[in-house]
Design a protein around this motif. Structure first.
Motif, PDB file in Angstrom:
ATOM      1  N   LYS A 199       0.831  -1.203   0.000  1.00 59.01           N
ATOM      2  CA  LYS A 199       0.000   0.000   0.000  1.00 59.01           C
ATOM      3  C   LYS A 199       0.866   1.254   0.000  1.00 59.01           C
ATOM      4  CE  LYS A 199      -3.798   2.408   2.050  1.00 59.01           C
ATOM      5  NZ  LYS A 199      -4.930   2.379   2.923  1.00 59.01           N
ATOM      6  N   LEU A 200       1.910   1.288   0.818  1.00 58.86           N
ATOM      7  CA  LEU A 200       2.788   2.452   0.851  1.00 58.86           C
ATOM      8  C   LEU A 200       3.435   2.710  -0.503  1.00 58.86           C
ATOM      9  CD1 LEU A 200       4.482   1.965   4.323  1.00 58.86           C
ATOM     10  CD2 LEU A 200       3.080   3.912   3.637  1.00 58.86           C
ATOM     11  N   LYS A 201       3.927   1.651  -1.138  1.00 59.62           N
ATOM     12  CA  LYS A 201       4.563   1.794  -2.443  1.00 59.62           C
ATOM     13  C   LYS A 201       3.567   2.296  -3.500  1.00 59.62           C
ATOM     14  CE  LYS A 201       8.810   0.072  -2.522  1.00 59.62           C
ATOM     15  NZ  LYS A 201       9.950   0.814  -2.961  1.00 59.62           N
ATOM     16  N   VAL A 202       2.381   1.718  -3.515  1.00 57.74           N
ATOM     17  CA  VAL A 202       1.367   2.121  -4.492  1.00 57.74           C
ATOM     18  C   VAL A 202       0.958   3.576  -4.255  1.00 57.74           C
ATOM     19  CG1 VAL A 202      -1.035   1.746  -5.206  1.00 57.74           C
ATOM     20  CG2 VAL A 202       0.513  -0.195  -4.962  1.00 57.74           C
ATOM     21  N   MET A 203       0.755   3.938  -2.990  1.00 55.23           N
ATOM     22  CA  MET A 203       0.361   5.313  -2.683  1.00 55.23           C
ATOM     23  C   MET A 203       1.466   6.292  -3.062  1.00 55.23           C
ATOM     24  SD  MET A 203      -2.745   5.340  -1.413  1.00 55.23           S
ATOM     25  CE  MET A 203      -2.949   6.741  -0.361  1.00 55.23           C
ATOM     26  N   GLN A 204       2.723   5.942  -2.825  1.00 51.84           N
ATOM     27  CA  GLN A 204       3.827   6.823  -3.196  1.00 51.84           C
ATOM     28  C   GLN A 204       3.851   7.060  -4.704  1.00 51.84           C
ATOM     29  OE1 GLN A 204       7.282   4.811  -1.520  1.00 51.84           O
ATOM     30  NE2 GLN A 204       7.629   6.574  -0.206  1.00 51.84           N
ATOM     31  N   ASN A 242       3.801   4.537  12.495  1.00 47.56           N
ATOM     32  CA  ASN A 242       4.242   5.907  12.698  1.00 47.56           C
ATOM     33  C   ASN A 242       5.295   6.278  11.656  1.00 47.56           C
ATOM     34  OD1 ASN A 242       4.231   8.386  14.123  1.00 47.56           O
ATOM     35  ND2 ASN A 242       6.127   7.811  15.114  1.00 47.56           N
ATOM     36  N   LEU A 243       5.095   7.413  10.998  1.00 46.73           N
ATOM     37  CA  LEU A 243       6.116   7.948  10.101  1.00 46.73           C
ATOM     38  C   LEU A 243       7.193   8.580  10.972  1.00 46.73           C
ATOM     39  CD1 LEU A 243       4.052   9.748   7.311  1.00 46.73           C
ATOM     40  CD2 LEU A 243       5.375   7.660   7.098  1.00 46.73           C
ATOM     41  N   GLU A 244       8.369   7.996  10.965  1.00 50.64           N
ATOM     42  CA  GLU A 244       9.461   8.497  11.792  1.00 50.64           C
ATOM     43  C   GLU A 244      10.172   9.670  11.126  1.00 50.64           C
ATOM     44  OE1 GLU A 244      10.205   7.493  14.886  1.00 50.64           O
ATOM     45  OE2 GLU A 244       8.588   6.027  14.847  1.00 50.64           O
ATOM     46  N   SER A 245      10.403   9.557   9.816  1.00 50.80           N
ATOM     47  CA  SER A 245      11.055  10.661   9.106  1.00 50.80           C
ATOM     48  C   SER A 245      10.651  10.646   7.640  1.00 50.80           C
ATOM     49  CB  SER A 245      12.575  10.574   9.230  1.00 50.80           C
ATOM     50  OG  SER A 245      13.067   9.456   8.530  1.00 50.80           O
ATOM     51  N   VAL A 246      10.760  11.814   7.030  1.00 48.66           N
ATOM     52  CA  VAL A 246      10.427  11.992   5.625  1.00 48.66           C
ATOM     53  C   VAL A 246      11.604  12.710   4.969  1.00 48.66           C
ATOM     54  CG1 VAL A 246       8.836  13.076   4.002  1.00 48.66           C
ATOM     55  CG2 VAL A 246       7.975  12.194   6.171  1.00 48.66           C
ATOM     56  N   ASP A 247      12.154  12.092   3.936  1.00 49.51           N
ATOM     57  CA  ASP A 247      13.258  12.684   3.180  1.00 49.51           C
ATOM     58  C   ASP A 247      12.735  13.000   1.784  1.00 49.51           C
ATOM     59  OD1 ASP A 247      15.537  13.357   1.790  1.00 49.51           O
ATOM     60  OD2 ASP A 247      16.677  11.568   2.368  1.00 49.51           O
ATOM     61  N   LEU A 248      12.301  14.254   1.600  1.00 48.79           N
ATOM     62  CA  LEU A 248      11.711  14.651   0.320  1.00 48.79           C
ATOM     63  C   LEU A 248      12.751  14.695  -0.794  1.00 48.79           C
ATOM     64  CD1 LEU A 248       9.299  17.463   1.548  1.00 48.79           C
ATOM     65  CD2 LEU A 248       8.740  15.095   0.981  1.00 48.79           C
ATOM     66  N   GLU A 249      13.972  15.042  -0.449  1.00 49.05           N
ATOM     67  CA  GLU A 249      15.030  15.140  -1.457  1.00 49.05           C
ATOM     68  C   GLU A 249      15.283  13.801  -2.145  1.00 49.05           C
ATOM     69  OE1 GLU A 249      19.773  16.099  -1.550  1.00 49.05           O
ATOM     70  OE2 GLU A 249      18.539  17.130  -0.065  1.00 49.05           O
ATOM     71  N   HIS A 250      15.247  12.699  -1.371  1.00 50.91           N
ATOM     72  CA  HIS A 250      15.509  11.372  -1.917  1.00 50.91           C
ATOM     73  C   HIS A 250      14.247  10.511  -2.018  1.00 50.91           C
ATOM     74  CE1 HIS A 250      19.476  12.644  -0.293  1.00 50.91           C
ATOM     75  NE2 HIS A 250      19.850  12.201  -1.485  1.00 50.91           N
ATOM     76  N   SER A 251      13.082  11.109  -1.751  1.00 51.87           N
ATOM     77  CA  SER A 251      11.789  10.397  -1.807  1.00 51.87           C
ATOM     78  C   SER A 251      11.795   9.139  -0.950  1.00 51.87           C
ATOM     79  CB  SER A 251      11.431  10.042  -3.254  1.00 51.87           C
ATOM     80  OG  SER A 251      11.291  11.193  -4.020  1.00 51.87           O
ATOM     81  N   ARG A 252      12.169   9.296   0.326  1.00 44.54           N
ATOM     82  CA  ARG A 252      12.213   8.156   1.249  1.00 44.54           C
ATOM     83  C   ARG A 252      11.405   8.441   2.502  1.00 44.54           C
ATOM     84  NH1 ARG A 252      18.575   7.077   0.774  1.00 44.54           N
ATOM     85  NH2 ARG A 252      18.568   8.961   2.013  1.00 44.54           N
ATOM     86  N   LEU A 253      10.747   7.411   2.968  1.00 46.94           N
ATOM     87  CA  LEU A 253      10.032   7.449   4.238  1.00 46.94           C
ATOM     88  C   LEU A 253      10.671   6.446   5.182  1.00 46.94           C
ATOM     89  CD1 LEU A 253       6.317   7.176   3.063  1.00 46.94           C
ATOM     90  CD2 LEU A 253       7.511   9.245   3.741  1.00 46.94           C
ATOM     91  N   THR A 254      10.750   6.801   6.445  1.00 45.50           N
ATOM     92  CA  THR A 254      11.131   5.840   7.466  1.00 45.50           C
ATOM     93  C   THR A 254       9.904   5.625   8.328  1.00 45.50           C
ATOM     94  OG1 THR A 254      13.398   6.652   7.429  1.00 45.50           O
ATOM     95  CG2 THR A 254      12.753   5.301   9.316  1.00 45.50           C
ATOM     96  N   VAL A 255       9.468   4.384   8.411  1.00 47.74           N
ATOM     97  CA  VAL A 255       8.207   4.042   9.061  1.00 47.74           C
ATOM     98  C   VAL A 255       8.451   2.992  10.137  1.00 47.74           C
ATOM     99  CG1 VAL A 255       5.858   3.215   8.654  1.00 47.74           C
ATOM    100  CG2 VAL A 255       7.063   4.388   6.843  1.00 47.74           C
ATOM    101  N   ASN A 256       7.868   3.202  11.316  1.00 47.02           N
ATOM    102  CA  ASN A 256       7.914   2.230  12.403  1.00 47.02           C
ATOM    103  C   ASN A 256       6.566   1.519  12.422  1.00 47.02           C
ATOM    104  OD1 ASN A 256       8.512   0.788  14.651  1.00 47.02           O
ATOM    105  ND2 ASN A 256       8.807   2.541  15.993  1.00 47.02           N
TER     106      ASN A 256
END
Length: 103
Positions: A12-17, A67-81
């Motif tokens: 779901k996360l990948k599809v939504m991204q 929980n979204l721990e961090s969002v890196d917009l420059e590299h299009s990465r999410l860190t999720v717990n």
């Protein structure tokens, strides 16, 4: 079953991204109060399909923590717990992961 729930969430996360980046931006930019409501709506459809074969085996999973721990917009990465609990025939298993997901 817990692993299946984790895979469902990652899909779901990948599809939504990829296909609904505006929805992901809403999640990423929400304040703490908004996150609780948005997380519930985001996770609501992550459910095991019904037992249409009528086997009687109880199999289910649910995301117990997200929980979204961090969002890196420059590299299009999410860190999720994430924590997912799975149940199959009365046996319960829980998996927790800190995942980095990129587009």
């Amino acid at each position: 079953m817990a692993r299946g729930g984790m895979e469902h969430l990652m899909l779901k996360l990948k599809v939504m991204q990829r296909h609904s980046p505006q929805s992901m931006r809403v999640l990423e930019n929400a304040d703490e109060k908004e996150k609780k409501m948005l997380y519930n709506a985001f996770l609501e459809d992550i459910a095991v399909p019904p037992d249409v074969s009528f086997s009687g085996n109880i199999a289910k999973y649910r995301v117990t923590d997200f929980n979204l721990e961090s969002v890196d917009l420059e590299h299009s990465r999410l860190t999720v717990n994430v924590s997912v609990t799975g149940i199959y025939e009365g046996q319960e298993n829980k998996i927790s992961r800190l995942m980095r997901i990129s587009r």
